[in-house]
Design a protein around this motif. Structure first.
Motif, PDB file in Angstrom:
ATOM      1  N   ARG A  42       0.848  -1.208   0.000  1.00  0.00           N
ATOM      2  CA  ARG A  42       0.000   0.000   0.000  1.00  0.00           C
ATOM      3  C   ARG A  42       0.884   1.258   0.000  1.00  0.00           C
ATOM      4  O   ARG A  42       0.578   2.240  -0.682  1.00  0.00           O
ATOM      5  CB  ARG A  42      -0.960   0.005   1.188  1.00  0.00           C
ATOM      6  CG  ARG A  42      -2.114  -0.985   1.042  1.00  0.00           C
ATOM      7  CD  ARG A  42      -3.189  -0.808   2.107  1.00  0.00           C
ATOM      8  NE  ARG A  42      -2.733  -1.066   3.463  1.00  0.00           N
ATOM      9  CZ  ARG A  42      -2.659  -2.285   4.015  1.00  0.00           C
ATOM     10  NH1 ARG A  42      -3.014  -3.357   3.328  1.00  0.00           N
ATOM     11  NH2 ARG A  42      -2.234  -2.426   5.264  1.00  0.00           N
ATOM     12  N   VAL A  43       1.974   1.213   0.751  1.00  0.00           N
ATOM     13  CA  VAL A  43       2.915   2.338   0.768  1.00  0.00           C
ATOM     14  C   VAL A  43       3.481   2.552  -0.633  1.00  0.00           C
ATOM     15  O   VAL A  43       3.558   3.698  -1.110  1.00  0.00           O
ATOM     16  CB  VAL A  43       4.052   2.087   1.792  1.00  0.00           C
ATOM     17  CG1 VAL A  43       5.203   3.059   1.588  1.00  0.00           C
ATOM     18  CG2 VAL A  43       3.523   2.182   3.218  1.00  0.00           C
ATOM     19  N   GLN A  44       3.861   1.474  -1.304  1.00  0.00           N
ATOM     20  CA  GLN A  44       4.400   1.593  -2.666  1.00  0.00           C
ATOM     21  C   GLN A  44       3.388   2.266  -3.598  1.00  0.00           C
ATOM     22  O   GLN A  44       3.765   3.101  -4.421  1.00  0.00           O
ATOM     23  CB  GLN A  44       4.771   0.223  -3.224  1.00  0.00           C
ATOM     24  CG  GLN A  44       6.016  -0.365  -2.603  1.00  0.00           C
ATOM     25  CD  GLN A  44       6.337  -1.723  -3.194  1.00  0.00           C
ATOM     26  OE1 GLN A  44       5.604  -2.683  -2.992  1.00  0.00           O
ATOM     27  NE2 GLN A  44       7.430  -1.790  -3.927  1.00  0.00           N
ATOM     28  N   GLY A  50       2.540   9.624  -6.099  1.00  0.00           N
ATOM     29  CA  GLY A  50       3.161  10.933  -5.920  1.00  0.00           C
ATOM     30  C   GLY A  50       3.234  11.461  -4.505  1.00  0.00           C
ATOM     31  O   GLY A  50       3.678  12.594  -4.285  1.00  0.00           O
ATOM     32  N   GLU A  51       2.807  10.669  -3.528  1.00  0.00           N
ATOM     33  CA  GLU A  51       2.923  11.144  -2.139  1.00  0.00           C
ATOM     34  C   GLU A  51       4.397  11.207  -1.748  1.00  0.00           C
ATOM     35  O   GLU A  51       5.220  10.436  -2.229  1.00  0.00           O
ATOM     36  CB  GLU A  51       2.167  10.212  -1.188  1.00  0.00           C
ATOM     37  CG  GLU A  51       0.667  10.355  -1.292  1.00  0.00           C
ATOM     38  CD  GLU A  51      -0.059   9.657  -0.167  1.00  0.00           C
ATOM     39  OE1 GLU A  51       0.250   9.939   1.013  1.00  0.00           O
ATOM     40  OE2 GLU A  51      -0.930   8.822  -0.471  1.00  0.00           O
ATOM     41  N   GLY A  98      12.411  -1.898  -3.775  1.00  0.00           N
ATOM     42  CA  GLY A  98      11.176  -2.615  -3.533  1.00  0.00           C
ATOM     43  C   GLY A  98      11.191  -3.037  -2.073  1.00  0.00           C
ATOM     44  O   GLY A  98      12.058  -2.600  -1.301  1.00  0.00           O
ATOM     45  N   PRO A  99      10.278  -3.902  -1.659  1.00  0.00           N
ATOM     46  CA  PRO A  99      10.283  -4.362  -0.270  1.00  0.00           C
ATOM     47  C   PRO A  99      11.583  -5.096   0.072  1.00  0.00           C
ATOM     48  O   PRO A  99      12.059  -5.921  -0.705  1.00  0.00           O
ATOM     49  CB  PRO A  99       9.095  -5.321  -0.212  1.00  0.00           C
ATOM     50  CG  PRO A  99       8.204  -4.895  -1.332  1.00  0.00           C
ATOM     51  CD  PRO A  99       9.130  -4.416  -2.408  1.00  0.00           C
ATOM     52  N   VAL A 100      12.158  -4.745   1.206  1.00  0.00           N
ATOM     53  CA  VAL A 100      13.382  -5.370   1.701  1.00  0.00           C
ATOM     54  C   VAL A 100      13.063  -5.961   3.067  1.00  0.00           C
ATOM     55  O   VAL A 100      12.633  -5.243   3.972  1.00  0.00           O
ATOM     56  CB  VAL A 100      14.536  -4.344   1.815  1.00  0.00           C
ATOM     57  CG1 VAL A 100      15.767  -4.984   2.440  1.00  0.00           C
ATOM     58  CG2 VAL A 100      14.858  -3.747   0.454  1.00  0.00           C
ATOM     59  N   VAL A 101      13.280  -7.258   3.202  1.00  0.00           N
ATOM     60  CA  VAL A 101      12.985  -7.951   4.458  1.00  0.00           C
ATOM     61  C   VAL A 101      14.272  -8.058   5.275  1.00  0.00           C
ATOM     62  O   VAL A 101      15.302  -8.533   4.770  1.00  0.00           O
ATOM     63  CB  VAL A 101      12.397  -9.351   4.193  1.00  0.00           C
ATOM     64  CG1 VAL A 101      12.172 -10.102   5.501  1.00  0.00           C
ATOM     65  CG2 VAL A 101      11.097  -9.238   3.402  1.00  0.00           C
ATOM     66  N   SER A 102      14.215  -7.607   6.514  1.00  0.00           N
ATOM     67  CA  SER A 102      15.333  -7.762   7.457  1.00  0.00           C
ATOM     68  C   SER A 102      14.770  -8.302   8.760  1.00  0.00           C
ATOM     69  O   SER A 102      13.556  -8.470   8.902  1.00  0.00           O
ATOM     70  CB  SER A 102      16.040  -6.418   7.688  1.00  0.00           C
ATOM     71  OG  SER A 102      15.284  -5.618   8.581  1.00  0.00           O
TER      72      SER A 102
END
Length: 113
Positions: A42-44, A50-51, A98-102
């Protein structure tokens, strides 16, 4: 090769995160990994619409850096968790991951320098 980078991030934690409490916002994190992943997606979409990255970080990120719009400042190799570090160093200034999982959760990283 760059010896240091500057980056901002948006972090969403989940119950399997290394520290599953949002100490910045003073609340426990109860979402699953899948819910955190959906939240990052959703953030992406908001970013693609444009946010501003810093505004979303202030609103949602579950890291103390949220107060600074997600800005982590400059860092060198060995200072961050490896998946985060690898992603940040692969980006060019101005690029977003993109999404990064840590171990901390799921991030979107914006390299700023």
């Amino acid at each position: 090769m760059d010896s240091r980078v500057r980056a901002s991030h948006i972090l969403l934690k989940h119950t399997g995160s290394r520290n599953p409490n949002d100490s910045y916002r003073k609340r426990p994190v109860t979402r699953s990994f899948e819910e955190a992943k959906a939240g990052i997606e959703r953030v992406q979409k908001r970013l693609a619409a444009g946010e501003r990255f810093d505004a979303i970080a202030r609103e949602l990120s579950e890291c103390g850096s949220a107060a600074n719009g997600g800005d982590l400042g400059f860092f060198t190799r060995g200072q961050m968790q490896k998946p985060f570090e690898d992603a940040a160093f692969e980006l060019q200034p101005g690029q977003m991951s993109g999404p990064v999982v840590s171990d901390s959760g799921i991030h979107i990283i914006l390299r700023t320098g």
